[in-house]
Design a protein around this motif. Structure first.
Motif, PDB file in Angstrom:
ATOM      1  N   GLU A  58     -32.637  -1.173 -63.313  1.00 34.00           N
ATOM      2  CA  GLU A  58     -33.322  -1.959 -62.253  1.00 34.00           C
ATOM      3  C   GLU A  58     -32.309  -3.008 -61.727  1.00 34.00           C
ATOM      4  OE1 GLU A  58     -37.154  -3.588 -62.881  1.00 34.00           O
ATOM      5  OE2 GLU A  58     -37.339  -4.336 -60.979  1.00 34.00           O
ATOM      6  N   ASN A 117     -36.121  -3.572 -55.991  1.00 31.24           N
ATOM      7  CA  ASN A 117     -37.490  -4.332 -55.602  1.00 31.24           C
ATOM      8  C   ASN A 117     -37.431  -4.496 -53.921  1.00 31.24           C
ATOM      9  OD1 ASN A 117     -38.935  -4.809 -58.295  1.00 31.24           O
ATOM     10  ND2 ASN A 117     -36.587  -5.754 -58.507  1.00 31.24           N
ATOM     11  N   ASP A 179     -44.656  -0.724 -58.637  1.00 33.71           N
ATOM     12  CA  ASP A 179     -44.384  -1.592 -59.880  1.00 33.71           C
ATOM     13  C   ASP A 179     -45.667  -2.466 -60.244  1.00 33.71           C
ATOM     14  OD1 ASP A 179     -42.723  -3.343 -61.472  1.00 33.71           O
ATOM     15  OD2 ASP A 179     -41.781  -4.435 -59.612  1.00 33.71           O
TER      16      ASP A 179
HETATM   17 CA    CA Z   1     -39.679  -4.338 -60.322  1.00 33.51          CA
END
Ligand code: CA
Ligand code: C2E
Ligand code: CA
Ligand code: CA
Length: 279
Positions: A58, A117, A179
């Protein structure tokens, strides 16, 4: 007791002033952060629970502020979300991730998919798809190396719009993860209605493994549900071997957390890419 109360009040108001001053300067300086090259990315590996092998990572944005030093995204992303700046930051992260993927491929480095994100505002802007296509093409990036992490907050908006965006991304070959799963509203309906690939169990549940039976039950149910719906399931914020043992027993697919690796900078991440097995 009266004296104590007064002192407490003074301490409280002094710290309030520092934090509101900080907030003021962060807000004031955020729009210059990109052009001043103060933003950078860390990467945190996601590993296969059974083998300990890194399977993806990530991207997490950081801000090196001239006065405050490293400011966490937990502090400045909410500020950015109040304005259009979140769009610029989102685009910066996307371009940066794709240019890293390009660089690593050109260096013949082994690569893994990178998760990004994406805030609700960015996700729902009508130029998301064209922007994705443009950046992927410019950097020669294979879309299968990109996963977008969205939260339930994104899904509460107009159902038709959300469906269309998710569908278009999937047609391009981009994956979608949900998420902070379990912290929002009516999660189960979303799983049914939207074609997502991965769910990430929020770290607040993971931290209560061996502490609260109710959280363990929630984790078990989420994993059971994910398997039934043929979704990839990731546990976030895994810090202890006990948590890992529990998640192994439940056959959770992937793990992300300090136990394997904290978010690391570009240099360190490139080393991790080379020898992939973290534990
Ligand atoms: Ca995340
Ligand atoms: P998130 O997406 O839920 O990211 C996971 C957060 O948990 C990260 O915090 C990560 O450093 C932290 N974490 C990972 N493993 C552990 C662990 O084992 N224990 C504990 N205690 N924490 C762990 P970080 O980097 O401070 O990011 C905070 C939030 O800021 C993210 O939460 C995400 O919502 C947001 N964010 C970060 N980067 C971006 C970005 O590029 N764009 C947007 N829109 N939001 C971002
Ligand atoms: Ca999360
Ligand atoms: Ca979070």
């Amino acid at each position: 007791a009266k004296e104590m109360g007064k002192n407490n009040y003074q301490i409280y108001s002094a710290s309030l002033n520092i934090s509101s001053f900080k907030l003021y300067t962060l807000e004031r300086d955020l729009h210059k952060a990109i052009q001043n090259e103060e933003l950078y990315l860390d990467f945190q590996p996601r590993v296969d629970t059974a083998t300990g092998k890194m399977v993806s990572a990530e991207a997490l944005v950081r801000w090196e502020h001239p006065i405050w030093g490293q400011v966490s995204p937990g502090e400045f992303i909410p500020l950015a979300e109040e304005s259009e700046l979140i769009l610029d930051i989102g685009d910066w992260v996307l371009e940066k991730v794709c240019s890293y993927l390009q660089k690593w491929s050109e260096n013949k480095s082994p690569i893994v998919p990178i998760s990004i994100n994406v805030s609700a505002k960015r996700f729902l802007r009508n130029d998301l798809i064209s922007k994705m296509k443009y950046v992927l093409e410019k950097t020669n990036t294979d879309p299968k190396f990109i996963e977008l992490e969205i939260t339930e907050t994104t899904l509460v908006y107009n159902e038709e719009t959300v469906s269309q965006v998710i569908q278009s991304l999937r047609e391009m070959g981009i994956r979608i993860a949900l998420d902070d799963f379990g912290t929002g509203f009516s999660s189960l309906t979303y799983l049914k209605n939207y074609p997502i690939d991965t769910i990430k169990i929020d770290q607040s549940f993971i931290q209560n493994i061996n502490i609260a039976k109710s959280d363990e039950m929630i984790i078990k149910s989420i994993i059971f549900l994910a398997k039934g719906l043929d979704l990839n399931v990731v546990a976030e914020g895994v810090e202890t071997n006990d948590q890992l043992t529990f998640l192994k027993q439940q056959e959770c697919d992937e793990i992300q957390g300090y136990l394997f690796s904290k978010p690391v900078d570009e240099k360190r991440f490139e080393q991790l890419l080379k020898n992939k097995v973290l534990k």
